[in-house]
Design a protein around this motif. Structure first.
Motif, short mmCIF file in Angstrom:
data_model
loop_
_atom_site.label_atom_id
_atom_site.label_comp_id
_atom_site.label_asym_id
_atom_site.label_seq_id
_atom_site.Cartn_x
_atom_site.Cartn_y
_atom_site.Cartn_z
N ALA A 22 0.86 -1.20 0.00
CA ALA A 22 0.00 0.00 0.00
C ALA A 22 0.89 1.24 0.00
O ALA A 22 1.89 1.30 0.73
CB ALA A 22 -0.93 0.01 1.20
N THR A 23 0.53 2.20 -0.82
CA THR A 23 1.23 3.49 -0.86
C THR A 23 0.25 4.58 -0.43
O THR A 23 -0.81 4.75 -1.05
CB THR A 23 1.75 3.80 -2.26
OG1 THR A 23 2.68 2.78 -2.65
CG2 THR A 23 2.46 5.16 -2.29
N ILE A 24 0.61 5.27 0.64
CA ILE A 24 -0.28 6.32 1.20
C ILE A 24 0.27 7.69 0.83
O ILE A 24 1.43 8.00 1.10
CB ILE A 24 -0.36 6.21 2.73
CG1 ILE A 24 -0.71 4.79 3.16
CG2 ILE A 24 -1.36 7.23 3.28
CD1 ILE A 24 -0.58 4.57 4.65
N ASN A 25 -0.59 8.52 0.23
CA ASN A 25 -0.25 9.92 -0.06
C ASN A 25 -1.18 10.81 0.76
O ASN A 25 -2.41 10.66 0.70
CB ASN A 25 -0.42 10.24 -1.54
CG ASN A 25 0.60 9.52 -2.40
OD1 ASN A 25 1.74 9.30 -2.00
ND2 ASN A 25 0.19 9.12 -3.61
N LEU A 26 -0.59 11.71 1.52
CA LEU A 26 -1.36 12.61 2.38
C LEU A 26 -1.25 14.04 1.85
O LEU A 26 -0.16 14.58 1.73
CB LEU A 26 -0.83 12.55 3.83
CG LEU A 26 -1.53 13.41 4.87
CD1 LEU A 26 -2.99 12.99 5.04
CD2 LEU A 26 -0.80 13.35 6.21
N TYR A 27 -2.40 14.66 1.54
CA TYR A 27 -2.47 16.02 1.00
C TYR A 27 -3.21 16.94 1.98
O TYR A 27 -4.05 16.48 2.77
CB TYR A 27 -3.22 16.05 -0.34
CG TYR A 27 -2.62 15.19 -1.42
CD1 TYR A 27 -1.73 15.71 -2.35
CD2 TYR A 27 -2.98 13.84 -1.53
CE1 TYR A 27 -1.20 14.90 -3.36
CE2 TYR A 27 -2.46 13.04 -2.53
CZ TYR A 27 -1.56 13.57 -3.45
OH TYR A 27 -1.05 12.77 -4.45
N ASP A 28 -2.90 18.21 1.90
CA ASP A 28 -3.72 19.17 2.65
C ASP A 28 -5.00 19.43 1.87
O ASP A 28 -5.21 18.89 0.79
CB ASP A 28 -2.95 20.46 2.95
CG ASP A 28 -2.56 21.23 1.70
OD1 ASP A 28 -3.11 20.95 0.61
OD2 ASP A 28 -1.68 22.11 1.80
N SER A 29 -5.87 20.28 2.40
CA SER A 29 -7.17 20.52 1.77
C SER A 29 -7.05 21.21 0.42
O SER A 29 -8.01 21.26 -0.35
CB SER A 29 -8.07 21.34 2.70
OG SER A 29 -7.44 22.58 3.02
N SER A 30 -5.84 21.77 0.13
CA SER A 30 -5.62 22.42 -1.18
C SER A 30 -4.89 21.50 -2.14
O SER A 30 -4.38 21.96 -3.16
CB SER A 30 -4.81 23.72 -0.98
OG SER A 30 -5.51 24.62 -0.15
N SER A 31 -4.84 20.21 -1.80
CA SER A 31 -4.21 19.19 -2.65
C SER A 31 -2.70 19.33 -2.75
O SER A 31 -2.09 18.91 -3.75
CB SER A 31 -4.83 19.20 -4.07
OG SER A 31 -6.21 18.94 -4.01
#
Length: 219
Positions: free
Chosen positions: A191-200
């Motif tokens: 699994a690869t997890i990408n975490l973004y803020d609300s502005s992507s």
């Protein structure tokens, strides 16, 4: 000229009075002339007195005028000082406002734009077709923060999903709870997890190796 004895009028060249025979002297002075002379002298004295009085009045008036001008000058100076005082107060107010603004800027906390994946777990059902659940820990200090999570699942190097971007909010316990959109035919082994803020904007990414089986696996 007049006779000093009988006051009769005689010619200026007469030596004796034509009426009483009294000897007339050229030094004799006509009484009227003496009166006129005295009157003229008094008139001249009065004129001098008037001139002196007039000069005195003028001097007093000028002295009063100078005194008034001097007092007005002092008053003007005081007025100038009093008018300057409000300007100084206004400057103080401006400075106070500037200090308050600066203080507000120092107090205001910048919006948090960074966040890290600190750990978590993946869970699957007992069948390959069960959905996969991810619990991603980002810290309690981020509770209430809106983010976007993207998870790619794969098995033997083959993608099991499209990696949808899912909006989520950090819970009070500091976790993000993400459920896969679809069930997979195989258990994922990666699994690869990408975490973004609300502005992507990408804040963090993490790659997790899994055992292709059911149950819960932590990372």
């Amino acid at each position: 000229m007049k006779c000093p004895n009988c006051q009769s009028e005689n010619a200026d060249t007469a030596k004796f009075c034509k009426k009483c025979g009294t000897a007339l002297s050229k030094k004799s002075i006509n009484h009227e002339e003496m009166i006129n002379s005295m009157g003229n002298t008094k008139s001249g004295d009065n004129t001098t007195k008037i001139i002196i009085i007039a000069l005195a009045i003028i001097a007093v008036v000028l002295a009063g005028a100078f005194a008034y001008m001097f007092m007005s000058g002092d008053s003007g100076a005081n007025d100038s000082t009093s008018n300057t005082a409000p300007a100084a107060k206004n400057t103080t107010k401006v400075n106070d406002n500037q200090e308050k603004t600066a203080s507000s800027e120092k107090t205001a906390q910048p919006t948090k734009t960074s966040m890290s994946i600190l750990g978590g777990s993946f869970s699957t059902g007992s069948a390959d077709a069960d959905k996969t659940y991810a619990q991603i820990y980002v810290g309690k200090e981020n509770a209430g923060t809106d983010v976007i999570v993207q998870i790619y699942y794969s098995r033997d190097g083959n993608s099991l999903n499209n990696g949808n971007m899912v909006p989520a909010t950090v819970h009070n316990d500091g976790y993000l709870y993400i459920t896969s959109a679809d069930a997979y035919l195989y258990y994922p082994d990666h699994a690869t997890i990408n975490l973004y803020d609300s502005s992507s904007n990408l804040m963090d990414t993490q790659s997790v190796s899994l055992s292709p089986r059911s149950g819960t696996q932590t990372f």
